[in-house]
Design an enzyme around this catalytic site. Structure first.
Site, mmCIF file in Angstrom:
data_model
loop_
_atom_site.group_PDB
_atom_site.id
_atom_site.type_symbol
_atom_site.label_atom_id
_atom_site.label_comp_id
_atom_site.label_asym_id
_atom_site.label_seq_id
_atom_site.Cartn_x
_atom_site.Cartn_y
_atom_site.Cartn_z
ATOM 1 N N ASP A 120 -6.204 -7.712 -33.136
ATOM 2 C CA ASP A 120 -6.179 -7.642 -31.670
ATOM 3 C C ASP A 120 -4.802 -8.106 -31.191
ATOM 4 O O ASP A 120 -4.486 -9.298 -31.214
ATOM 5 C CB ASP A 120 -7.301 -8.511 -31.083
ATOM 6 C CG ASP A 120 -7.456 -8.245 -29.601
ATOM 7 O OD1 ASP A 120 -6.413 -8.078 -28.911
ATOM 8 O OD2 ASP A 120 -8.596 -8.180 -29.123
ATOM 9 N N ASN A 148 -6.765 8.471 -30.401
ATOM 10 C CA ASN A 148 -7.447 8.707 -29.121
ATOM 11 C C ASN A 148 -6.526 9.489 -28.189
ATOM 12 O O ASN A 148 -5.420 9.865 -28.576
ATOM 13 C CB ASN A 148 -7.879 7.379 -28.501
ATOM 14 C CG ASN A 148 -6.708 6.454 -28.297
ATOM 15 O OD1 ASN A 148 -5.794 6.752 -27.536
ATOM 16 N ND2 ASN A 148 -6.702 5.335 -29.012
HETATM 17 O O1 PMT Z 1 -1.736 6.523 -21.944
HETATM 18 P P1 PMT Z 1 -2.372 7.200 -20.750
HETATM 19 O O2 PMT Z 1 -2.822 8.599 -21.056
HETATM 20 O O3 PMT Z 1 -1.479 7.118 -19.538
HETATM 21 O O4 PMT Z 1 -3.705 6.413 -20.372
HETATM 22 C C1 PMT Z 1 -3.650 5.092 -19.913
HETATM 23 C C2 PMT Z 1 -4.760 4.234 -20.529
HETATM 24 C C3 PMT Z 1 -6.103 4.736 -20.083
HETATM 25 C C4 PMT Z 1 -4.655 4.235 -22.039
HETATM 26 C C5 PMT Z 1 -4.493 2.760 -20.021
HETATM 27 O O5 PMT Z 1 -4.529 2.758 -18.625
HETATM 28 C C6 PMT Z 1 -5.499 1.790 -20.600
HETATM 29 O O6 PMT Z 1 -6.590 1.604 -20.091
HETATM 30 N N1 PMT Z 1 -5.104 1.110 -21.721
HETATM 31 C C7 PMT Z 1 -5.998 0.224 -22.478
HETATM 32 C C8 PMT Z 1 -6.837 1.013 -23.411
HETATM 33 C C9 PMT Z 1 -7.720 0.125 -24.288
HETATM 34 O O7 PMT Z 1 -7.559 0.088 -25.466
HETATM 35 O O8 PMT Z 1 -8.608 -0.599 -23.619
HETATM 36 P P2 PMT Z 1 -9.650 -1.607 -24.339
HETATM 37 O O9 PMT Z 1 -10.566 -1.975 -23.239
HETATM 38 O O10 PMT Z 1 -10.234 -1.017 -25.553
HETATM 39 O O11 PMT Z 1 -8.763 -2.839 -24.769
HETATM 40 C C10 PMT Z 1 -8.545 -3.973 -23.955
HETATM 41 C C11 PMT Z 1 -7.141 -4.501 -24.141
HETATM 42 O O12 PMT Z 1 -6.969 -4.993 -25.467
HETATM 43 C C12 PMT Z 1 -6.035 -3.491 -23.910
HETATM 44 O O13 PMT Z 1 -4.987 -4.166 -23.233
HETATM 45 C C13 PMT Z 1 -5.602 -3.103 -25.313
HETATM 46 O O14 PMT Z 1 -4.221 -2.762 -25.354
HETATM 47 C C14 PMT Z 1 -5.862 -4.385 -26.081
HETATM 48 N N2 PMT Z 1 -6.219 -4.204 -27.509
HETATM 49 C C15 PMT Z 1 -7.353 -3.577 -27.874
HETATM 50 C C16 PMT Z 1 -7.698 -3.492 -29.209
HETATM 51 C C17 PMT Z 1 -6.825 -4.054 -30.168
HETATM 52 N N3 PMT Z 1 -7.107 -3.974 -31.441
HETATM 53 N N4 PMT Z 1 -5.684 -4.637 -29.778
HETATM 54 C C18 PMT Z 1 -5.359 -4.724 -28.473
HETATM 55 O O15 PMT Z 1 -4.308 -5.267 -28.119
#
Ligand code: PMT
Length: 398
Positions: free
Chosen positions: A307, A210
């Site tokens: 996760d 991504n």
């Molecule tokens: O890197 P940049 O270009 O500066 O952009 C920043 C960002 C937009 C990436 C950052 O601010 C952000 O939003 N990061 C989280 C992105 C994400 O994966 O969001 P999510 O809503 O899909 O996931 C929720 C949370 O679960 C996040 O903390 C993620 O790290 C975590 N996760 C998700 C899936 C997974 N398999 N394992 C995880 O730990």
């Protein structure tokens, strides 16, 4: 040591003889990695040539509130939002007086009023003007509003008088600005941060990933380190450098990220999951390049990735676990769901449908959500967002 890499400094120059030192000041900022933009008041141009400052800063100089061309380039509100810190050097008694009254009738005062960046003033004036009761009252008013003063120094003055009122030396001003980025409220804390994307290999040349650039997570790591924490940063493939002093662990896939987290999690006080971890990976890795066939369609089976954030919250029960949420719709509701589902202490949500914030942008705008409150941090640089997020974590530390 002066460390200012990637810091955005807005230097405002007012009309005093010490303005001749500002090209040197700008040079020091630039040499130490800062990006410098400059506002000059009308009278400052009598003391230093705008062209010299333009050459040394590498940016166009801003003069007037009513300047169509400048507003088209970077308008005064944008300038106010752009700055990590605003420094007025030299700052005359007149400017101190106007700022203490909250005036906004020129570019400098309007930008300062419209900005929530930290403000620094390096006064420069005659010893009697500095000692004057009204000036001192104005200084007090500004200090109450959390304005930081650098100097003035004492010594021989350009007018022949001797005493307090000389502008501090450029090196000392730069040092004070650099120091303002560090503090000690996270002393003794161990923080583990994930950042960047993950890269899920399909075959030796193709992968799923991504647009995460790592900027948000790296800014958090830098700010946490400068606040005194010992920081481990587990990062997917990105093209930026980690702040010197931060322990960087590079990985590619979500599986590798989880394995690294498992080796680091013991003794961690705060976990921040900022990485954009791919939710799915190809079920089967094909170890030679998949050949193109005559078929118009092909499909790849995907399997859910571990996760990592959930793993952290399950294994850090009495510690602080913070997640990020990247959403395009119903951003608050979806973030709240993740907060409770993953049993987090805090979730930071950003709207990734807006290309001026979130993925790969230098700026972000986020909502901080806990079980008890919700707070919006308006659009600003990721380094300032990072600082504010950490300040909001501080009350959660016992
Ligand atoms: O890197 P940049 O270009 O500066 O952009 C920043 C960002 C937009 C990436 C950052 O601010 C952000 O939003 N990061 C989280 C992105 C994400 O994966 O969001 P999510 O809503 O899909 O996931 C929720 C949370 O679960 C996040 O903390 C993620 O790290 C975590 N996760 C998700 C899936 C997974 N398999 N394992 C995880 O730990």
């Amino acid at each position: 040591m002066i460390r200012l890499s990637n810091k955005k400094i807005l230097l405002c120059i007012t009309g005093g003889i010490a303005a001749y030192k500002t090209p040197e000041l700008t040079r020091i900022f630039k040499k130490n990695g800062a990006d410098v933009r400059i506002i000059m008041t009308e009278s400052s141009k009598e003391f230093v040539a705008p062209l010299s400052l333009q050459a040394v800063s590498g940016n166009q100089i801003h003069y007037s509130l009513i300047d169509e061309e400048a507003e088209l380039g970077m308008g005064h509100i944008e300038l106010a939002k752009w700055a990590d810190v605003i420094l007025i050097a030299p700052c005359t008694a007149e400017s101190i007086s106007r700022l203490s009254q909250g005036r906004a009738n020129d570019l400098m005062s309007a930008v300062i009023l419209a900005s929530d960046a930290d403000l620094f003033i390096a006064p420069a004036m005659n010893v009697k003007m500095w000692g004057d009761k009204v000036t001192q009252k104005n200084v007090k008013t500004l200090k109450i509003k959390n304005v930081n003063f650098i100097g003035p120094d004492s010594g021989d003055q350009a007018c022949g008088d001797v005493g307090e009122g000389r502008m501090s030396e450029p090196q000392d001003i730069a040092f004070a600005i650099a120091k303002s980025f560090s503090s000690s409220y996270l002393n003794g804390m161990r923080i583990l941060i994930t950042a960047g994307p993950t890269k899920e290999a399909i075959d030796p040349v193709r992968y799923l990933t991504n647009n995460s650039s790592g900027k948000m997570g790296y800014a958090l790591a830098e700010s946490a380190f400068l606040a005194g924490a010992q920081v481990d940063l587990v990062s997917g493939p990105v093209s930026i450098n980690a702040y010197e002093g931060v322990n960087l662990h590079k990985i590619n896939s979500a599986d590798e990220m989880l394995e690294k987290i498992k080796t680091l999690i013991n003794g961690i006080d705060i976990f921040i999951g900022c990485a954009a971890v791919a939710d799915f990976k190809p079920t089967n890795y094909i170890d030679s390049k998949i050949k193109k066939t005559d078929e118009n369609n092909m499909s790849i089976n995907l399997t859910k990735n571990p996760d990592i954030l959930k793993y952290a919250s399950e294994n850090m029960k009495d510690k602080i676990v913070i997640g990020f949420s990247a959403e395009t719709d119903n951003i608050i509701e979806n973030a709240r769901l993740k907060l409770s589902k993953k049993d987090l202490d805090m979730i930071i949500c950003n709207d990734v449908s807006d290309s001026s914030i979130g993925f790969d942008s230098d700026n972000n705008e986020v909502h901080i959500i806990t079980k008890d409150y919700e707070k919006k941090l308006h659009k600003k640089s990721k380094i300032r967002i990072a600082k504010e997020i950490l300040k909001n974590i501080e009350p959660l530390i016992n």
